[in-house]
Design a protein around this motif. Sequence first.
Motif, PDB file in Angstrom:
ATOM      1  N   PRO A  52       0.832  -1.190   0.000  1.00 34.69           N
ATOM      2  CA  PRO A  52       0.000   0.000   0.000  1.00 34.69           C
ATOM      3  C   PRO A  52       0.870   1.243   0.000  1.00 34.69           C
ATOM      4  N   SER A  53       0.358   2.302  -0.579  1.00 35.14           N
ATOM      5  CA  SER A  53       1.159   3.513  -0.693  1.00 35.14           C
ATOM      6  C   SER A  53       0.868   4.537   0.392  1.00 35.14           C
ATOM      7  N   ALA A  54      -0.285   4.477   1.031  1.00 35.42           N
ATOM      8  CA  ALA A  54      -0.637   5.500   2.011  1.00 35.42           C
ATOM      9  C   ALA A  54      -0.712   4.908   3.407  1.00 35.42           C
ATOM     10  N   LYS A  55       0.056   5.444   4.314  1.00 36.73           N
ATOM     11  CA  LYS A  55       0.039   5.106   5.723  1.00 36.73           C
ATOM     12  C   LYS A  55      -0.018   3.607   5.994  1.00 36.73           C
ATOM     13  N   PRO A  56       1.004   2.864   5.625  1.00 34.77           N
ATOM     14  CA  PRO A  56       0.968   1.430   5.880  1.00 34.77           C
ATOM     15  C   PRO A  56       0.865   1.093   7.360  1.00 34.77           C
ATOM     16  N   GLU A  57       1.290   1.994   8.247  1.00 40.44           N
ATOM     17  CA  GLU A  57       1.215   1.728   9.678  1.00 40.44           C
ATOM     18  C   GLU A  57      -0.223   1.482  10.112  1.00 40.44           C
ATOM     19  N   GLU A  58      -1.172   2.176   9.492  1.00 39.55           N
ATOM     20  CA  GLU A  58      -2.553   2.047   9.904  1.00 39.55           C
ATOM     21  C   GLU A  58      -3.175   0.758   9.400  1.00 39.55           C
ATOM     22  N   GLU A  59      -2.625   0.166   8.350  1.00 43.80           N
ATOM     23  CA  GLU A  59      -3.203  -1.033   7.787  1.00 43.80           C
ATOM     24  C   GLU A  59      -2.746  -2.281   8.529  1.00 43.80           C
ATOM     25  N   LYS A  60      -1.604  -2.199   9.216  1.00 44.40           N
ATOM     26  CA  LYS A  60      -1.131  -3.323  10.003  1.00 44.40           C
ATOM     27  C   LYS A  60      -1.727  -3.197  11.402  1.00 44.40           C
ATOM     28  N   PRO A  61      -2.284  -4.293  11.946  1.00 44.77           N
ATOM     29  CA  PRO A  61      -2.774  -4.184  13.314  1.00 44.77           C
ATOM     30  C   PRO A  61      -1.595  -3.982  14.260  1.00 44.77           C
ATOM     31  N   ALA A  62      -1.692  -3.018  15.110  1.00 47.50           N
ATOM     32  CA  ALA A  62      -0.626  -2.731  16.065  1.00 47.50           C
ATOM     33  C   ALA A  62      -1.041  -3.275  17.430  1.00 47.50           C
ATOM     34  N   VAL A  63      -0.126  -3.969  18.058  1.00 46.63           N
ATOM     35  CA  VAL A  63      -0.385  -4.574  19.358  1.00 46.63           C
ATOM     36  C   VAL A  63      -0.171  -3.519  20.447  1.00 46.63           C
ATOM     37  N   VAL A  64      -1.110  -3.463  21.366  1.00 48.38           N
ATOM     38  CA  VAL A  64      -0.994  -2.535  22.493  1.00 48.38           C
ATOM     39  C   VAL A  64       0.198  -2.970  23.342  1.00 48.38           C
ATOM     40  N   PRO A  65       1.082  -2.042  23.717  1.00 43.74           N
ATOM     41  CA  PRO A  65       2.242  -2.414  24.538  1.00 43.74           C
ATOM     42  C   PRO A  65       1.816  -3.118  25.829  1.00 43.74           C
ATOM     43  N   ALA A  66       2.563  -4.151  26.191  1.00 36.66           N
ATOM     44  CA  ALA A  66       2.225  -4.978  27.352  1.00 36.66           C
ATOM     45  C   ALA A  66       2.269  -4.197  28.663  1.00 36.66           C
ATOM     46  N   ASP A  67       3.137  -3.217  28.757  1.00 38.72           N
ATOM     47  CA  ASP A  67       3.305  -2.480  30.020  1.00 38.72           C
ATOM     48  C   ASP A  67       2.472  -1.199  30.060  1.00 38.72           C
ATOM     49  N   SER A  68       1.299  -1.228  29.422  1.00 37.76           N
ATOM     50  CA  SER A  68       0.502   0.005  29.306  1.00 37.76           C
ATOM     51  C   SER A  68      -0.700   0.067  30.233  1.00 37.76           C
ATOM     52  N   GLY A  69      -0.741  -0.808  31.219  1.00 38.05           N
ATOM     53  CA  GLY A  69      -1.853  -0.767  32.160  1.00 38.05           C
ATOM     54  C   GLY A  69      -3.028  -1.604  31.695  1.00 38.05           C
ATOM     55  N   THR A  70      -4.179  -1.403  32.357  1.00 37.32           N
ATOM     56  CA  THR A  70      -5.386  -2.149  32.020  1.00 37.32           C
ATOM     57  C   THR A  70      -6.583  -1.198  32.021  1.00 37.32           C
ATOM     58  N   GLY A  71      -7.669  -1.671  31.433  1.00 37.33           N
ATOM     59  CA  GLY A  71      -8.907  -0.903  31.416  1.00 37.33           C
ATOM     60  C   GLY A  71      -8.935   0.136  30.305  1.00 37.33           C
ATOM     61  N   ARG A  72      -9.990   0.928  30.325  1.00 36.97           N
ATOM     62  CA  ARG A  72     -10.190   1.968  29.308  1.00 36.97           C
ATOM     63  C   ARG A  72      -9.115   3.034  29.476  1.00 36.97           C
ATOM     64  N   ARG A  73      -8.382   3.314  28.371  1.00 39.55           N
ATOM     65  CA  ARG A  73      -7.267   4.249  28.466  1.00 39.55           C
ATOM     66  C   ARG A  73      -6.769   4.649  27.075  1.00 39.55           C
ATOM     67  N   ILE A  74      -5.970   5.690  27.075  1.00 35.53           N
ATOM     68  CA  ILE A  74      -5.227   6.106  25.884  1.00 35.53           C
ATOM     69  C   ILE A  74      -3.782   5.710  26.147  1.00 35.53           C
ATOM     70  N   VAL A  75      -3.180   5.009  25.195  1.00 38.18           N
ATOM     71  CA  VAL A  75      -1.783   4.589  25.343  1.00 38.18           C
ATOM     72  C   VAL A  75      -0.965   5.344  24.296  1.00 38.18           C
ATOM     73  N   TYR A  76       0.134   5.940  24.738  1.00 34.99           N
ATOM     74  CA  TYR A  76       1.034   6.656  23.841  1.00 34.99           C
ATOM     75  C   TYR A  76       2.428   6.067  23.956  1.00 34.99           C
ATOM     76  N   SER A  77       2.951   5.523  22.858  1.00 31.36           N
ATOM     77  CA  SER A  77       4.296   4.952  22.836  1.00 31.36           C
ATOM     78  C   SER A  77       5.258   5.980  22.250  1.00 31.36           C
ATOM     79  N   LEU A  78       6.259   6.363  23.045  1.00 27.15           N
ATOM     80  CA  LEU A  78       7.261   7.326  22.598  1.00 27.15           C
ATOM     81  C   LEU A  78       8.103   6.759  21.455  1.00 27.15           C
ATOM     82  N   ASP A  79       8.537   5.494  21.591  1.00 27.52           N
ATOM     83  CA  ASP A  79       9.393   4.882  20.573  1.00 27.52           C
ATOM     84  C   ASP A  79       8.652   4.622  19.258  1.00 27.52           C
ATOM     85  N   GLN A  80       7.421   4.161  19.358  1.00 20.22           N
ATOM     86  CA  GLN A  80       6.660   3.836  18.151  1.00 20.22           C
ATOM     87  C   GLN A  80       5.955   5.052  17.539  1.00 20.22           C
ATOM     88  N   LYS A  81       5.913   6.156  18.293  1.00 22.62           N
ATOM     89  CA  LYS A  81       5.187   7.353  17.839  1.00 22.62           C
ATOM     90  C   LYS A  81       3.770   6.950  17.439  1.00 22.62           C
TER      91      LYS A  81
END
Length: 188
Positions: A52-81
């Motif tokens: 794909p030519s546009a934003k391939p990051e969005e087409e691949k399912p991204a796994v939520v980081p394991a150390d990001s807590g639990t429950g309803r939340r917003i997770v922001y990864s500094l390394d993965q942006k």
Amino acid sequence: MSARLPSWAWVTGLTTGAIAVVAVLAVQADQGTKPTAATSRPSASATVDAKPSAKPEEEKPAVVPADSGTGRRIVYSLDQKRVWLVDASDAPRRSFTVWPGTVPPDPGAYTIGTRTEATTGSDGVAVEHIMYFAAKSGVSVAFSNAVDGSSPPPPAPDAQTGGIRVAKDDGKALWTFGTAGTPVRVVE
């Protein structure tokens, strides 16, 4: 003395002639080459190798980081942006890449505090859906999107910006999801 033909005879003759011409053209067209529909399918390797030519990051399912807590939340990864909107059952509902500012928040647990519908960012760009959740070195850190949907310009080398820009559609989704008090978990 000449006899005149009645008008119906002229009309009949012209109509018969026109029908004959159409019949001749139809026979000629039927004898010519005919278009055919393509019946071949793309090869398996063409399908697998297509990128794909546009934003391939969005087409691949991204796994939520394991150390990001639990429950309803917003997770922001500094390394993965990248940001994830995670529901109460720990399932990611949306994930997208971001353009971080020059002042990153420290890893840890935060909550959405002040929300501002629209303003001008520190880079002079009109932004909307601003959601503040941290401060570092006197700089407020917040998610936002440009009103015109553009990506942010590269910051000046000495700029201190805490805005984490997202695409316009992602900004709308984040605004709807991240009400005041929503947990934000920042991870490496």
